[in-house]
Design an enzyme around this catalytic site. Structure first.
Site, mmCIF file in Angstrom:
data_model
loop_
_atom_site.group_PDB
_atom_site.id
_atom_site.type_symbol
_atom_site.label_atom_id
_atom_site.label_comp_id
_atom_site.label_asym_id
_atom_site.label_seq_id
_atom_site.Cartn_x
_atom_site.Cartn_y
_atom_site.Cartn_z
ATOM 1 N N HIS A 101 -22.778 5.423 -21.522
ATOM 2 C CA HIS A 101 -22.185 4.660 -22.627
ATOM 3 C C HIS A 101 -21.254 3.632 -21.969
ATOM 4 O O HIS A 101 -20.647 3.933 -20.936
ATOM 5 C CB HIS A 101 -21.276 5.486 -23.530
ATOM 6 C CG HIS A 101 -21.875 6.681 -24.182
ATOM 7 N ND1 HIS A 101 -21.916 7.907 -23.582
ATOM 8 C CD2 HIS A 101 -22.398 6.856 -25.424
ATOM 9 C CE1 HIS A 101 -22.454 8.790 -24.414
ATOM 10 N NE2 HIS A 101 -22.765 8.174 -25.545
ATOM 11 N N ASP A 104 -17.925 4.987 -20.784
ATOM 12 C CA ASP A 104 -17.873 5.910 -19.641
ATOM 13 C C ASP A 104 -17.667 5.144 -18.347
ATOM 14 O O ASP A 104 -17.172 5.678 -17.366
ATOM 15 C CB ASP A 104 -19.196 6.678 -19.440
ATOM 16 C CG ASP A 104 -19.742 7.257 -20.710
ATOM 17 O OD1 ASP A 104 -18.934 7.707 -21.537
ATOM 18 O OD2 ASP A 104 -20.984 7.255 -20.869
ATOM 19 N N GLU A 232 -31.354 8.896 -31.655
ATOM 20 C CA GLU A 232 -31.169 10.313 -31.284
ATOM 21 C C GLU A 232 -30.728 11.109 -32.507
ATOM 22 O O GLU A 232 -29.610 10.956 -32.977
ATOM 23 C CB GLU A 232 -30.131 10.405 -30.163
ATOM 24 C CG GLU A 232 -29.937 11.820 -29.646
ATOM 25 C CD GLU A 232 -29.043 11.887 -28.413
ATOM 26 O OE1 GLU A 232 -29.118 10.974 -27.551
ATOM 27 O OE2 GLU A 232 -28.274 12.849 -28.311
ATOM 28 N N GLU A 268 -32.730 15.994 -28.592
ATOM 29 C CA GLU A 268 -31.825 16.853 -27.820
ATOM 30 C C GLU A 268 -31.969 18.304 -28.255
ATOM 31 O O GLU A 268 -31.943 18.611 -29.453
ATOM 32 C CB GLU A 268 -30.386 16.367 -28.016
ATOM 33 C CG GLU A 268 -29.366 17.225 -27.297
ATOM 34 C CD GLU A 268 -28.004 16.562 -27.200
ATOM 35 O OE1 GLU A 268 -27.944 15.334 -26.932
ATOM 36 O OE2 GLU A 268 -26.995 17.250 -27.384
ATOM 37 N N HIS A 271 -29.114 19.584 -30.474
ATOM 38 C CA HIS A 271 -29.132 19.002 -31.821
ATOM 39 C C HIS A 271 -30.214 19.654 -32.684
ATOM 40 O O HIS A 271 -30.039 19.830 -33.890
ATOM 41 C CB HIS A 271 -29.380 17.498 -31.755
ATOM 42 C CG HIS A 271 -28.326 16.738 -31.017
ATOM 43 N ND1 HIS A 271 -28.393 15.377 -30.836
ATOM 44 C CD2 HIS A 271 -27.183 17.130 -30.398
ATOM 45 C CE1 HIS A 271 -27.332 14.967 -30.147
ATOM 46 N NE2 HIS A 271 -26.589 16.014 -29.863
ATOM 47 N N ASP A 296 -33.011 14.929 -24.307
ATOM 48 C CA ASP A 296 -31.716 15.358 -23.773
ATOM 49 C C ASP A 296 -31.811 16.868 -23.643
ATOM 50 O O ASP A 296 -31.863 17.595 -24.636
ATOM 51 C CB ASP A 296 -30.563 14.968 -24.713
ATOM 52 C CG ASP A 296 -30.093 13.531 -24.495
ATOM 53 O OD1 ASP A 296 -30.720 12.804 -23.710
ATOM 54 O OD2 ASP A 296 -29.088 13.139 -25.124
ATOM 55 N N ASP A 309 -23.239 21.497 -25.216
ATOM 56 C CA ASP A 309 -23.752 20.665 -24.119
ATOM 57 C C ASP A 309 -23.785 21.390 -22.775
ATOM 58 O O ASP A 309 -23.224 20.925 -21.789
ATOM 59 C CB ASP A 309 -22.921 19.379 -23.980
ATOM 60 C CG ASP A 309 -23.152 18.422 -25.142
ATOM 61 O OD1 ASP A 309 -24.261 18.409 -25.698
ATOM 62 O OD2 ASP A 309 -22.217 17.672 -25.495
ATOM 63 N N ASP A 339 -27.777 15.812 -20.786
ATOM 64 C CA ASP A 339 -26.597 15.436 -21.575
ATOM 65 C C ASP A 339 -25.701 16.681 -21.613
ATOM 66 O O ASP A 339 -25.412 17.225 -22.671
ATOM 67 C CB ASP A 339 -27.065 15.006 -22.975
ATOM 68 C CG ASP A 339 -25.946 14.436 -23.814
ATOM 69 O OD1 ASP A 339 -24.799 14.443 -23.335
ATOM 70 O OD2 ASP A 339 -26.217 14.003 -24.946
HETATM 71 C C1 XLS Z 1 -23.864 13.579 -28.714
HETATM 72 C C2 XLS Z 1 -25.016 12.879 -28.185
HETATM 73 C C3 XLS Z 1 -24.679 11.771 -27.204
HETATM 74 C C4 XLS Z 1 -25.871 10.891 -27.015
HETATM 75 C C5 XLS Z 1 -25.553 9.554 -26.462
HETATM 76 O O1 XLS Z 1 -23.946 14.692 -29.234
HETATM 77 O O2 XLS Z 1 -25.877 13.802 -27.611
HETATM 78 O O3 XLS Z 1 -24.181 12.298 -26.025
HETATM 79 O O4 XLS Z 1 -26.821 11.497 -26.191
HETATM 80 O O5 XLS Z 1 -24.676 8.853 -27.276
HETATM 81 NI NI NI Z 2 -27.528 13.475 -26.418
HETATM 82 NI NI NI Z 3 -25.379 15.884 -28.172
#
Ligand code: XLS
Ligand code: NI
Ligand code: NI
Length: 435
Positions: A101, A104, A232, A268, A271, A296, A309, A339
């Site tokens: 990002h 970061d 995402e 992800e 998620h 992810d 995460d 991630d």
């Molecule tokens: C947050 C998301 C983020 C995305 C990128 O939960 O996973 O990290 O991958 O913005």
């Molecule tokens: Ni992510």
């Molecule tokens: Ni995430």
């Protein structure tokens, strides 16, 4: 010149399953051929700049624990040191991809002009560092959720000035991604949703988000970015409800705004679980719709039920994920982004390396198991057999007929279906032979 952060840690090498070295690949051999392709080219591992280098180890109850030499991250000198450390880690791991990002990479400046110029400065520096290495950029993205200006959303903010700031920010991040040869551009809208419907015009917000995404696609074509635009899905956190809830919701959204041929999904694991699905459900659905872009690969803690995460460590689950990726033809521009972040007690430089090495090995085992299942063909054969009735001409013809004609045929032929086993346990046993 080395930063010294990883002093004493050598380049990680493949030593095979019998190695007892704490920092060796036991299963990830980049050059091993799996289904006709090098393992490295299948998996396309990426390191997440935010978790590995920018996150300082805070949680809702406590401050930073890591205290890295580049903390606090409030000046460009330390931003460069962070980049130096990152590229040392890529070298140790064997030059994977990375993802970022904007915030970061360099500190948020509090105004757009300085945000843009410092992003250009630091991404020029990354470009120099990439020269002569095998490291590539998997994707870039804009953080439009941390700073207080985004508290009511970015593209979905009731204030059009925030929409403008978001559009300007994404343009800058797309330009930087393009400059670095990025293979995808990701949008994850942590604040694109609501806290309460009492103050939210959902229809207007979704229209604004749809138009915003169309502008992203238009700009991609304008600058000749040939990477993939990815959204995402995530159901909530930080917002109470997010419009990109899950794969099915995103597909409906993309179709509504005519973007289904232009945008794919970055899915992800954590998620998927938050949305009440499994990872393979989300992957299989996206694949069925031709929208599987990238993954992810970070799991949640199953007790806390939150987006924790963590690095992957469940081989059977990872194997089924790659089964769907391989079945869909494998990654094109996408890859496997970790991630994932360390636990906040994992303070040492070696913890950061070990986390990635272990995760890469888990993914390698999953990939090999998935490839073995596909090559053996047992699941595909079982599927073909289960749906074989649909190969009969009268079954196909039925799809072009109507209810009345079908009723007449049922009466005429005395159709009375005999139930057949779904064989779930046998299929589960089959999968367990490979994982
Ligand atoms: C947050 C998301 C983020 C995305 C990128 O939960 O996973 O990290 O991958 O913005
Ligand atoms: Ni992510
Ligand atoms: Ni995430």
């Amino acid at each position: 010149m080395s930063t010294g952060f990883f002093d004493g840690i050598d380049r990680v090498r493949y030593e095979g399953p019998d190695s007892d070295s704490p920092l060796a690949y036991r299963h990830y051999d980049p050059d091993e051929i799996v289904m006709g392709k090098r393992m490295e080219d299948h998996l396309r591992f990426a390191v997440a700049w935010w978790h590995s280098f920018a996150w300082e180890g805070g949680d809702p109850f406590g401050g930073p624990t890591f205290e890295r030499p580049w903390h606090p991250q409030d000046d460009m000198g330390r931003a460069r040191m962070k980049a130096d450390v990152a590229f040392e880690m890529f070298e140790i791991l064997g030059q994977p991809f990375y993802c970022w990002h904007d915030v970061d990479l360099r500190p948020e400046q509090g105004n757009f002009a300085d945000n843009l110029s410092t992003l250009e400065e630091i991404t020029d520096y990354l470009g120099e560092k990439m020269q002569g290495t095998g490291t590539r950029l998997l994707w870039g993205t804009a953080n439009m959720f941390s700073h207080r200006r985004w508290m009511s959303g970015a593209a979905t903010n009731p204030d059009p000035d925030v929409f403008a700031f978001a559009a300007a920010t994404v343009k800058g991040c797309m330009d930087a991604t393009h400059k670095l040869g990025g293979q995808n551009y990701v949008l994850w809208g942590g604040r694109e949703g609501y806290e309460t419907l009492l103050n939210t015009d959902m229809g207007a917000e979704m229209d604004h988000m749809g138009r915003f995404l169309s502008m992203v696609v238009e700009y991609k074509h304008k600058i000749g970015f040939d990477g993939t635009i990815l959204v995402e899905p995530k159901p909530q956190e930080p917002s109470k409800h997010q419009y990109d809830f899950d794969v099915a919701t995103c597909i409906g959204f993309l179709r509504k705004y005519g973007l289904e041929g232009e945008v794919k999904l970055n899915i992800e694991q954590g998620h998927a679980i938050l949305a009440g699905h499994s990872f393979e459900h989300e992957l299989a659905l996206a694949a069925a719709e031709g929208m599987l872009g990238s993954i992810d690969m970070n799991r949640n803690d199953y007790q806390s039920g939150w987006d924790t995460d963590q690095f992957p460590n469940n081989v059977p689950e990872v194997a089924l994920a790659y089964y769907h990726v391989l079945k869909a033809g494998g990654f094109t521009t996408g890859g496997t982004n970790f991630d994932a972040k360390l636990r906040r007690q994992s303070l040492d430089a070696e913890d950061l390396i070990a986390a990635h090495v272990g995760a890469m090995d888990v993914c390698a085992r999953g990939l090999k198991a998935a490839a073995a299942m596909l090559e053996d063909g047992g699941l595909e054969a079982a599927l073909a057999e289960r749906y074989a009735g649909w190969q009969r001409p009268e079954a196909q013809a039925m799809l072009d007929s109507d209810l009345a004609a079908i009723q007449a045929r049922v009466l005429d032929e005395g159709i009375n279906p005999a139930p057949r086993s779904g064989r779930q346990e046998r299929l589960e046993n089959y999968v367990n032979r490979f994982v």
